[in-house]
Design a protein around this motif. Structure first.
Motif, PDB file in Angstrom:
ATOM      1  N   GLY A  79       0.830  -1.191   0.000  1.00  0.00           N
ATOM      2  CA  GLY A  79       0.000   0.000   0.000  1.00  0.00           C
ATOM      3  C   GLY A  79       0.867   1.244   0.000  1.00  0.00           C
ATOM      4  N   THR A  80       0.586   2.155   0.931  1.00  0.00           N
ATOM      5  CA  THR A  80       1.394   3.365   1.014  1.00  0.00           C
ATOM      6  C   THR A  80       1.419   3.875   2.439  1.00  0.00           C
ATOM      7  OG1 THR A  80       1.774   5.548  -0.018  1.00  0.00           O
ATOM      8  CG2 THR A  80      -0.491   5.022   0.596  1.00  0.00           C
ATOM      9  N   ASP A  81       2.412   4.685   2.726  1.00  0.00           N
ATOM     10  CA  ASP A  81       2.548   5.351   4.022  1.00  0.00           C
ATOM     11  C   ASP A  81       2.584   6.845   3.747  1.00  0.00           C
ATOM     12  OD1 ASP A  81       3.479   6.464   6.451  1.00  0.00           O
ATOM     13  OD2 ASP A  81       4.471   4.587   6.988  1.00  0.00           O
ATOM     14  N   LEU A  82       1.543   7.546   4.127  1.00  0.00           N
ATOM     15  CA  LEU A  82       1.441   8.964   3.821  1.00  0.00           C
ATOM     16  C   LEU A  82       2.171   9.843   4.827  1.00  0.00           C
ATOM     17  CD1 LEU A  82      -2.270   9.187   2.610  1.00  0.00           C
ATOM     18  CD2 LEU A  82      -0.170   8.980   1.258  1.00  0.00           C
ATOM     19  N   GLY A  83       2.821   9.217   5.817  1.00  0.00           N
ATOM     20  CA  GLY A  83       3.617   9.978   6.760  1.00  0.00           C
ATOM     21  C   GLY A  83       5.100   9.947   6.448  1.00  0.00           C
ATOM     22  N   ARG A  84       5.531   8.913   5.765  1.00  0.00           N
ATOM     23  CA  ARG A  84       6.943   8.751   5.411  1.00  0.00           C
ATOM     24  C   ARG A  84       7.029   7.773   4.257  1.00  0.00           C
ATOM     25  NH1 ARG A  84       9.970   6.273  10.297  1.00  0.00           N
ATOM     26  NH2 ARG A  84       8.903   7.972  11.409  1.00  0.00           N
TER      27      ARG A  84
END
Length: 429
Positions: A79-84
């Motif tokens: 998926g993705t990590d929108l914080g880092r």
């Protein structure tokens, strides 16, 4: 302005070897907190009939998921990590609970520690980690609208949000922020079902919370094993339905730990997994038809029309999968959102679209806090460390918050405090 999104649990630890899972014929999970909805809904029979969540991706917007746990291995896609930088397959919560991991386990875990088993074990989790208080990215903007869009644009059929942001008449001009409402409309236009927690501020405060209040969202409250609405579950005119959310077992982000908890957070994970079951059994249906089926098969005993406590009724996975549902069955969730979704598509500028949903209900304190995905003062940690380690004490988890913009975060509802480890048969709260 800060929005504080709380993710919390309370608990104590017992050794896994002292609290065995029940026999295969019984509901899975530990003997002191079994997954009672397996028996209520005859889930094993639904699995045998081909409803296991196969072909369905659930976008889980949360703290990230520890994809290395044996029970989740192979169930969590990139998926993705929108914080880092990252792909969401690391749980960013500082504490051992791991809210994102816990919710994922309710949905898709294979049997392992204490027999804890996900409702839709053949579904896939698309983890979308967002910055939250209590995580390693606490100071960053939360980017919830971006997270919703990411899930919709990466083929998620279900978008699950066990979180919510409290709204205040004193400081908020609309109940659902423009960018989040536009993102929800985008997700609906892409064919996704969107679910979110109604919040844990019942029975009296009943704070309005987004994104559960946004048009087109299936807003989920919590009931106990008897089907009675949980005391903490928020009472709201926009509540859609209620699902099991009391004494729900889940895995922690740290290997060999597990928890039993209360919250509309858990109820949302349960409802999201049931949506995946329904879609896997009826793969040609549209998102609207899936929600129609969920609504048409609710247990409405004691509920007349719509109730602020129960919404339109209690979730019934067995009937949602197996019942004959008329094509023209009522679907107020989509009926309210469809004109705006069409308008947004016609304008090709969804950010400019805002439905006229005024803030109503009990006035807030002026501090908008995001709310309540897990009940703080009733969660009990179940499980465990390796057998050689034996019983281990664990701190009760403080309220974790999600923050964005500039307003100071609210103080936690409860600070860490020690909780004695119960015996194998002592499951009092």
């Amino acid at each position: 302005m800060t929005r504080l999104r709380t993710l919390a649990a309370v608990g104590a630890v017992v050794a896994a070897t002292l609290l065995a899972a029940p026999p295969a014929a019984a509901a899975p999970g530990p003997s002191g907190a079994p997954e009672y909805y397996f028996d209520d809904w005859n889930l094993y029979d639904l699995w045998d009939a081909g409803a296991r969540g196969q072909g369905v991706t659930i976008a889980e917007i949360d703290t990230g998921v520890n994809a290395d746990l044996a029970e989740l291995r192979g169930r969590v896609v990139r998926g993705t990590d929108l914080g880092r930088r990252g792909d969401g397959r690391v749980d960013r919560e500082v504490s051992a609970f791991g809210h994102g991991t816990a919710m994922a386990s309710i949905m898709v875990a294979r049997p392992g520690l204490l027999g804890i088993t996900g409702i839709a074990p053949d579904a896939r989790i698309l983890p979308i980690a967002v910055p939250l208080n209590g995580t390693t990215d606490a100071a960053k903007p939360d980017r919830l609208a971006d997270a919703i869009r990411y899930g919709a644009d990466h083929d998620a059929k279900v978008i699950s949000m066990s979180l919510g942001g409290k709204r205040s008449e004193g400081s908020d001009t609309e109940s659902c922020p423009d960018e989040e409402q536009a993102a929800v409309f985008h997700a609906l236009s892409k064919g996704a079902v969107v679910l979110a927690s109604v919040g844990n501020s019942g029975p009296k405060r009943n704070a309005i919370e987004e994104p559960g209040v946004c048009l087109g969202v299936v807003s989920v409250g919590a009931v106990d094993a008897a089907g009675d609405v949980a005391d903490f579950s928020s009472r709201q005119p926009y509540l859609t339905l209620v699902a099991p959310g009391v004494r729900i077992p889940s895995l922690g982000r740290v290997a060999a730990t597990a928890y039993s908890g209360d919250g509309t957070s858990q109820a949302t994970a349960v409802a999201s997994a049931v949506a995946a079951l329904v879609w896997s059994r009826h793969p040609t249906l549209t998102a609207r038809a899936i929600v129609t089926r969920l609504l048409a098969t609710l247990d409405t005993r004691g509920v007349r029309g719509h109730s602020e406590e129960y919404g339109y009724g209690r979730l019934d996975a067995r009937r949602a999968v197996t019942a004959d549902v008329p094509a023209d069955a009522a679907n107020p969730v989509y009926d309210s959102a469809t004109p705006f979704v069409r308008r947004a598509a016609a304008l090709d500028h969804p950010a400019s679209v805002r439905p006229p949903v005024p803030v109503t209900g009990a006035p807030g304190s002026g501090r908008a806090e995001v709310g309540s995905v897990s009940r703080v003062d009733r969660e009990v940690v179940l499980g465990a460390v390796a057998a050689a380690v034996g019983l281990v004490a664990l701190l009760v988890l403080a309220v974790l918050g999600r923050r964005r913009r500039t307003r100071p975060a609210a103080a936690p509802a409860a600070g860490p405090r020690p909780w004695p480890a119960p015996s194998a048969t002592d499951w009092s709260d």
